[in-house]
Enzyme design. Sequence first.
Site, PDB file in Angstrom:
ATOM      1  N   LYS A 143      41.291  40.004  49.676  1.00 31.65           N
ATOM      2  CA  LYS A 143      39.910  39.592  49.896  1.00 31.65           C
ATOM      3  C   LYS A 143      39.464  38.749  48.707  1.00 31.65           C
ATOM      4  O   LYS A 143      39.518  39.193  47.569  1.00 31.65           O
ATOM      5  CB  LYS A 143      38.996  40.803  50.029  1.00 31.65           C
ATOM      6  CG  LYS A 143      38.974  41.481  51.382  1.00 31.65           C
ATOM      7  CD  LYS A 143      38.254  40.667  52.448  1.00 31.65           C
ATOM      8  CE  LYS A 143      36.760  40.589  52.216  1.00 31.65           C
ATOM      9  NZ  LYS A 143      36.064  41.886  52.334  1.00 31.65           N
ATOM     10  N   HIS A 144      39.037  37.522  48.983  1.00 32.62           N
ATOM     11  CA  HIS A 144      38.504  36.634  47.943  1.00 32.62           C
ATOM     12  C   HIS A 144      39.475  36.495  46.771  1.00 32.62           C
ATOM     13  O   HIS A 144      39.127  36.629  45.601  1.00 32.62           O
ATOM     14  CB  HIS A 144      37.132  37.101  47.484  1.00 32.62           C
ATOM     15  CG  HIS A 144      36.111  37.041  48.585  1.00 32.62           C
ATOM     16  ND1 HIS A 144      35.669  35.849  49.122  1.00 32.62           N
ATOM     17  CD2 HIS A 144      35.481  38.014  49.277  1.00 32.62           C
ATOM     18  CE1 HIS A 144      34.797  36.096  50.087  1.00 32.62           C
ATOM     19  NE2 HIS A 144      34.678  37.395  50.210  1.00 32.62           N
ATOM     20  N   HIS A 176      43.746  33.199  37.104  1.00 33.32           N
ATOM     21  CA  HIS A 176      42.439  32.590  37.390  1.00 33.32           C
ATOM     22  C   HIS A 176      42.621  31.436  38.370  1.00 33.32           C
ATOM     23  O   HIS A 176      43.668  30.800  38.400  1.00 33.32           O
ATOM     24  CB  HIS A 176      41.788  32.066  36.126  1.00 33.32           C
ATOM     25  CG  HIS A 176      41.354  33.154  35.176  1.00 33.32           C
ATOM     26  ND1 HIS A 176      40.205  33.893  35.373  1.00 33.32           N
ATOM     27  CD2 HIS A 176      41.946  33.640  34.046  1.00 33.32           C
ATOM     28  CE1 HIS A 176      40.077  34.768  34.382  1.00 33.32           C
ATOM     29  NE2 HIS A 176      41.121  34.647  33.583  1.00 33.32           N
ATOM     30  N   ASN A 213      39.553  39.651  34.214  1.00 31.55           N
ATOM     31  CA  ASN A 213      40.350  40.754  33.717  1.00 31.55           C
ATOM     32  C   ASN A 213      40.691  41.710  34.866  1.00 31.55           C
ATOM     33  O   ASN A 213      39.896  41.874  35.783  1.00 31.55           O
ATOM     34  CB  ASN A 213      39.596  41.535  32.637  1.00 31.55           C
ATOM     35  CG  ASN A 213      39.515  40.803  31.326  1.00 31.55           C
ATOM     36  OD1 ASN A 213      40.400  40.063  30.932  1.00 31.55           O
ATOM     37  ND2 ASN A 213      38.404  41.024  30.621  1.00 31.55           N
TER      38      ASN A 213
END
Length: 394
Positions: free
Chosen positions: A67-68, A394, A233
Amino acid sequence: MTELPLKYGCNPNQKPARLYRRDGGILPFEVLNGNPGYINFMDALNGWQLVLALRDATGLAAAASFKHVSPAGAALGLPMNGELKRALFADGVDGLDDSPIACAYARARGADRLASFGDFIILSEPCDLACARLIAREVSDGVAAPGYEPEALAVLKQKRGGAYCVIRMDRDYRPPETEIREIFGIAFEQRHNGAQVSGALLGNLVTKRKALPEGARRDLLVSLAALKYTQSNSVCLAVDGQAIGVGAGQQSRVACVRLACDKADRWRLRQHEKVLALPFLPGLRRPDRDNAVDAFLGEDARAAFGGGRWQGLFTREPDYLEGAEKERWLKDFGGVSMGSDAFFPFEDSVLRAWQSGVEYVAQPGGSVRDGEVIDCCDRLGMAMAFTGLRLFHH
């Protein structure tokens, strides 16, 4: 196919949008059904790397619930007992016990069923009929796998009125060594993160406790593989071959740990006899059951369901699980493994993890307070490995 137009980007106002390979090569997947969007593909491509990493590290079937662009859950295809099936709402699926990939997805979905609502599913092995039957029962956007049994594909194509997204991945595809992304008109170039998650990362045990049982070694690999594709993180708790709590995208390390541990505690509480015995109304939708369990495990379940508010969900008012009972149930839980994508700067993270049954830890090391963290582990009887590998994503 070298290019695929998309309905829009991250948001409906971000048009036009398309997906393509910069080198002009053929896309390493095929859309078999539906119209996956920008975020669907981000989940599918990150999740695909995760399940392949798990498969390579353990030799077992693996699944992820994304999810996302972070995993809500990830797991290996290990058998489940009856109580776990009931706790994860995975009971009643024909052929589940004979399907490692279906067991993997049931476990991945069950790590955090609220977060997995509307997930994108990624499988390391071809989707069989048992797995398709399981997927058909859940609210999800789509699935990516290296293949599909004909009967399984037929089941999936019926989902969401025929619009369910089904992607077949090319297992032989390898990305270029260099990857490029653009933010605000500025291009960033870096080497693709090809670091391998393997048992070799767990050889440097820096605590007095040196023994890593085979199960803990496997669970640490699950957590590290998940972290490699989780927005940083991040911290991941794992047990019995599955993630049970993922703390993603937090700015402080201890916030990641608190989030992951709180999720792991709820995963454990779902297996309490009072939760398994909740008297749901026949035919109650699965998402409504998930929300009801979440409220039941909240701080004040009596307020949530008292005064007749239980009607519409249950056949009678439930037998509440009080605070002291929760504490006793959680206190008996141990043998949990925890991975971290970067070092622990303080002992607070270890202290919180210990409260949720963590006994085995893997982290890169490198903090000026490594000694304090090691001492804390020693006081609590925990084993900790320094991997030397940071896993920011990221």
